[in-house]
Design an enzyme around this catalytic site. Structure first.
Site, short mmCIF file in Angstrom:
data_model
loop_
_atom_site.label_atom_id
_atom_site.label_comp_id
_atom_site.label_asym_id
_atom_site.label_seq_id
_atom_site.Cartn_x
_atom_site.Cartn_y
_atom_site.Cartn_z
N ILE A 106 0.86 -1.17 0.00
CA ILE A 106 0.00 0.00 0.00
C ILE A 106 0.90 1.23 0.00
CG2 ILE A 106 -1.75 1.30 1.28
CD1 ILE A 106 -2.76 -1.32 2.42
N CYS A 107 0.71 2.09 -0.99
CA CYS A 107 1.46 3.34 -1.10
C CYS A 107 2.97 3.08 -1.08
CB CYS A 107 1.02 4.30 0.01
SG CYS A 107 1.60 6.00 -0.20
#
Length: 326
Positions: A106-107
């Site tokens: 994530i990210c």
């Protein structure tokens, strides 16, 4: 049907929100959707209490050996991407990948996957603010800053913050099917699939506070998508010249009026494809796209799949006829 074990790999410099996303999706029993649901483990190099962003403490139940038995490993965003990831985390992620586990980031968790060598030669994404840095530090990675997430099969990456929700819903959709993913999205009050990519979020798509006079125009436009709408129509409603409208619209939304309007039409088409039995020709009419051919052209260009493919993937079980739309 078993849904698998998910391990979230946590380090001290990770952001709380990105840790919370997989916990919300996979860690809460959802017997009304699937029984059993997923089994979630929160893993850290030193289990117990791990300090994370903004002074919060995350309870970590397992050490990084907990990744050994996981079917899916999720690496949330790290605050400091300039320093290398902890060696123990890199080793655990590589080990999980080698035995066939599905690895997702994530990210800025993508920097961990890249440092572990899992993204070499593959397409990947990250928050648009970090895309250039990821490409610079890891030139073997094909960085795509325009999308919300990338699925390479065993390895997946997502863009910033809320795109982690898109990725996690995609994992549920891959495991359990579109209907369960759509029902979960409704429970979370989020879109089951967001059309478009990161580019629409680089600048604020809604009017900034200093120019909220456009809000009534945007509301009127969305309510009348079934009608032909021109720059002249929009300018007349705002009592502006077309040139002034375009300038103010671009300043407030980050996109020209007609491009914004086309995106709204396609988004309405997405909703109708998911929730109604209307034909593509009728949907094109309701969205103001004119013809079925026009709908197919713009839909495939903006969403990335044809309307028929989108309907098969995201069709709601309780579809109904569309209303007239005004």
């Amino acid at each position: 049907m078993p849904t698998g074990r998910v391990a979230v790999a946590v380090t001290e410099d990770m952001h709380l929100f990105e840790i919370a996303i997989p916990c919300e999706i996979f860690g809460r029993p959802r017997h009304n959707l699937a029984d059993p649901w997923y089994e979630l483990r929160i893993c850290a190099e030193h289990p117990g209490q791990t300090k994370v962003g903004a002074g919060f403490v995350a309870g970590t139940s397992h050490d990084l050996n907990g990744l050994d038995e996981a079917d899916t490993v999720i690496v949330p965003a790290r605050a400091n991407v300039l320093d290398g990831a902890p060696p123990a985390l890199l080793a655990a992620v590589r080990k999980a990948h080698a035995r066939g586990a599905r690895i997702a980031s994530i990210c800025t968790g993508a920097f961990v996957l890249a440092e572990a060598g899992l993204l070499d030669g593959h397409r990947a994404t990250v928050h648009w603010m970090y895309a250039s840095l990821l490409a610079q530090r890891f030139p073997k990675v094909v960085v795509d800053p325009a999308v919300l997430y990338v699925d390479n099969g065993q390895v997946l990456t997502s863009a910033g913050a809320a795109a982690g929700l898109d990725l996690c819903l995609h994992l549920v959709r891959s495991d359990l099917g579109a209907e369960i993913a759509n029902r979960l999205a409704r429970q979370l009050v989020i879109a089951p699939h967001r059309p478009g990519g990161q580019a629409q979020y680089v600048r604020t798509p809604l009017p900034a506070k200093e120019d909220d006079s456009l809000a009534p125009l945007l509301h009127w436009t969305v309510e009348h998508l079934h009608r032909p709408i021109t720059i002249a129509d929009m300018a007349k409603r705002q009592r502006l010249t077309p040139r002034t409208l375009i300038r103010r619209f671009c300043a407030a939304t980050g996109t020209p009026p007609l491009k914004w309007l086309l995106t709204q039409r396609v988004q309405k088409a997405c909703s109708l494809l998911e929730s109604t039995d209307e034909t593509p020709a009728r949907i094109a009419e309701l969205c103001g796209l004119g013809s079925e051919a026009n709908l197919r052209h713009h839909f495939a260009r903006i969403v990335g799949v044809p309307p028929s493919g989108y309907r098969r993937a995201f069709r709601s079980q309780h579809a109904a006829p569309a209303t007239n739309g005004g």
